[in-house]
Motif scaffolding. Sequence first.
Motif, PDB file in Angstrom:
ATOM      1  N   ASN A  86       0.809  -1.211   0.000  1.00 48.21           N
ATOM      2  CA  ASN A  86       0.000   0.000   0.000  1.00 48.21           C
ATOM      3  C   ASN A  86       0.849   1.270   0.000  1.00 48.21           C
ATOM      4  N   HIS A  87       2.134   1.116  -0.299  1.00 44.92           N
ATOM      5  CA  HIS A  87       3.043   2.261  -0.322  1.00 44.92           C
ATOM      6  C   HIS A  87       3.992   2.119  -1.507  1.00 44.92           C
ATOM      7  N   SER A  88       4.446   3.233  -2.035  1.00 45.04           N
ATOM      8  CA  SER A  88       5.370   3.203  -3.171  1.00 45.04           C
ATOM      9  C   SER A  88       6.791   2.869  -2.750  1.00 45.04           C
ATOM     10  N   PHE A  89       7.120   3.165  -1.496  1.00 47.65           N
ATOM     11  CA  PHE A  89       8.473   2.926  -0.999  1.00 47.65           C
ATOM     12  C   PHE A  89       8.423   2.858   0.520  1.00 47.65           C
ATOM     13  N   PHE A  90       9.532   2.477   1.112  1.00 48.29           N
ATOM     14  CA  PHE A  90       9.622   2.335   2.564  1.00 48.29           C
ATOM     15  C   PHE A  90      10.529   3.426   3.111  1.00 48.29           C
ATOM     16  N   PHE A  91      10.089   4.114   4.165  1.00 41.47           N
ATOM     17  CA  PHE A  91      10.866   5.161   4.816  1.00 41.47           C
ATOM     18  C   PHE A  91      10.967   4.879   6.307  1.00 41.47           C
ATOM     19  N   VAL A  92      12.135   5.151   6.890  1.00 43.00           N
ATOM     20  CA  VAL A  92      12.285   4.972   8.327  1.00 43.00           C
ATOM     21  C   VAL A  92      13.254   5.999   8.889  1.00 43.00           C
ATOM     22  N   ASP A  93      12.918   6.512  10.049  1.00 37.79           N
ATOM     23  CA  ASP A  93      13.826   7.324  10.861  1.00 37.79           C
ATOM     24  C   ASP A  93      14.198   6.442  12.041  1.00 37.79           C
ATOM     25  N   ALA A  94      15.369   5.825  11.965  1.00 33.24           N
ATOM     26  CA  ALA A  94      15.754   4.815  12.956  1.00 33.24           C
ATOM     27  C   ALA A  94      16.617   5.424  14.047  1.00 33.24           C
ATOM     28  N   ARG A  95      16.250   5.143  15.281  1.00 33.91           N
ATOM     29  CA  ARG A  95      17.080   5.459  16.451  1.00 33.91           C
ATOM     30  C   ARG A  95      17.068   4.212  17.315  1.00 33.91           C
ATOM     31  N   ILE A  96      18.092   3.400  17.177  1.00 36.18           N
ATOM     32  CA  ILE A  96      18.098   2.068  17.779  1.00 36.18           C
ATOM     33  C   ILE A  96      19.469   1.755  18.370  1.00 36.18           C
ATOM     34  N   PRO A  97      19.530   0.798  19.326  1.00 41.52           N
ATOM     35  CA  PRO A  97      20.838   0.340  19.810  1.00 41.52           C
ATOM     36  C   PRO A  97      21.635  -0.260  18.646  1.00 41.52           C
ATOM     37  N   CYS A  98      22.946  -0.044  18.633  1.00 42.53           N
ATOM     38  CA  CYS A  98      23.720  -0.466  17.464  1.00 42.53           C
ATOM     39  C   CYS A  98      23.731  -1.975  17.284  1.00 42.53           C
ATOM     40  N   ASP A  99      23.511  -2.752  18.349  1.00 44.05           N
ATOM     41  CA  ASP A  99      23.523  -4.208  18.187  1.00 44.05           C
ATOM     42  C   ASP A  99      22.220  -4.741  17.616  1.00 44.05           C
ATOM     43  N   VAL A 100      21.231  -3.863  17.413  1.00 38.79           N
ATOM     44  CA  VAL A 100      19.957  -4.276  16.813  1.00 38.79           C
ATOM     45  C   VAL A 100      20.003  -4.148  15.293  1.00 38.79           C
ATOM     46  N   GLU A 101      20.942  -3.366  14.783  1.00 33.93           N
ATOM     47  CA  GLU A 101      21.027  -3.133  13.336  1.00 33.93           C
ATOM     48  C   GLU A 101      21.260  -4.446  12.599  1.00 33.93           C
ATOM     49  N   ALA A 102      20.691  -4.545  11.386  1.00 36.66           N
ATOM     50  CA  ALA A 102      20.759  -5.773  10.591  1.00 36.66           C
ATOM     51  C   ALA A 102      22.201  -6.180  10.310  1.00 36.66           C
ATOM     52  N   LYS A 103      22.456  -7.478  10.354  1.00 37.39           N
ATOM     53  CA  LYS A 103      23.772  -8.010  10.022  1.00 37.39           C
ATOM     54  C   LYS A 103      23.887  -8.108   8.493  1.00 37.39           C
ATOM     55  N   LEU A 104      24.858  -8.853   8.019  1.00 41.91           N
ATOM     56  CA  LEU A 104      25.066  -8.988   6.583  1.00 41.91           C
ATOM     57  C   LEU A 104      23.783  -9.502   5.931  1.00 41.91           C
ATOM     58  N   HIS A 105      23.259  -8.752   4.958  1.00 41.99           N
ATOM     59  CA  HIS A 105      21.968  -9.098   4.367  1.00 41.99           C
ATOM     60  C   HIS A 105      21.847  -8.488   2.978  1.00 41.99           C
ATOM     61  N   ARG A 106      20.770  -8.835   2.288  1.00 43.60           N
ATOM     62  CA  ARG A 106      20.440  -8.214   1.007  1.00 43.60           C
ATOM     63  C   ARG A 106      18.932  -8.221   0.837  1.00 43.60           C
ATOM     64  N   HIS A 107      18.447  -7.356  -0.049  1.00 41.98           N
ATOM     65  CA  HIS A 107      17.015  -7.302  -0.346  1.00 41.98           C
ATOM     66  C   HIS A 107      16.838  -6.759  -1.760  1.00 41.98           C
ATOM     67  N   ASP A 108      15.661  -6.980  -2.314  1.00 40.29           N
ATOM     68  CA  ASP A 108      15.395  -6.612  -3.712  1.00 40.29           C
ATOM     69  C   ASP A 108      14.896  -5.178  -3.798  1.00 40.29           C
ATOM     70  N   ALA A 109      15.730  -4.251  -3.380  1.00 38.89           N
ATOM     71  CA  ALA A 109      15.354  -2.833  -3.410  1.00 38.89           C
ATOM     72  C   ALA A 109      16.609  -1.978  -3.365  1.00 38.89           C
ATOM     73  N   TRP A 110      16.507  -0.767  -3.915  1.00 34.60           N
ATOM     74  CA  TRP A 110      17.538   0.234  -3.706  1.00 34.60           C
ATOM     75  C   TRP A 110      17.459   0.697  -2.259  1.00 34.60           C
ATOM     76  N   GLU A 111      18.591   0.856  -1.619  1.00 33.60           N
ATOM     77  CA  GLU A 111      18.621   1.367  -0.245  1.00 33.60           C
ATOM     78  C   GLU A 111      19.441   2.654  -0.221  1.00 33.60           C
TER      79      GLU A 111
END
Length: 288
Positions: free
Chosen positions: A15-40
């Motif tokens: 239901n959205h054209s793209f994904f947006f996030v303003d992230a403020r998180i502990p650094c150990d929560v950030e995603a590890k090595l990964h990939r996805h089918d989108a421009w980041e």
Amino acid sequence: MEETATPYELPDTANHSFFFVDARIPCDVEAKLHRHDAWELLYVTQGHGNRAAGDTWQPFSAGDAALIPPCMLHRWEFAPDSADARGNIGYLMVAFSHAFVTRCTDLFPEVRNRLAGAAFPDHALKFGRESARTIGRTLARMNGMDELGRLSEMFRLLPVVFTSADRMFAGKPARTERDVRRMQQICTYVMRHYAHPIPLDEIAAEVGMNRSAFCTYFKRCKGMTFSRFVTQYRLNTACELLEHSRRSVSEICYMAGFNDLPHFVRVFTAEKGMPPTRYRKNMQGKNG
């Protein structure tokens, strides 16, 4: 120990054209090595560390912006000591499919005209200071907007992302996932030991190779010698310190792994086109 790429899917954008996030998180929560089918497209608001994009690791800091192409293995590794008073790191990020870009150019002549002749890279990009600032300001504006407001900002953002003149190479796809993991192991070792000499026999043994096989493998994957790679990493580290610290040039020389100040100045000047003192002055002028 090699890190395995973790499966990762972006939130549903049906239901959205793209994904947006303003992230403020502990650094150990950030995603590890990964990939996805989108421009980041990611702009760092708090913290510093090292970014893996395909076959390349580069340092980053607050104010940096980078574009990761679809399906490229990547990771943002924030240093724990760079978190804010609440223990959080921060970034603004949009992720969008390539189909979103093509639909925009098909439907809106105004977007198509701005993207005319644009090349869509298959490698990662880091943006220069001016484009990074524009990206940061645009993403910050999105944070206080509704969905339609964010969409209008995306129309303005796409030409910056794909046509700006100050984009720099930040990583190309590795041949295999095994190459990604092995290069990550090599780069992690360099990040931990760059302040000291790294003998070829030592790094070769770290990844289970003999010296000759390692040199051949590294040159094939990176297109440069290991010695050249270490020098570039040390220079990038020196640039970050010159821009973001008040330490003297001589201190930075040794902190970055160069054991001779005149040699450091010569190498830096040859690579950056100016001596360290002028580089610092230029960066401070741009950031002022």
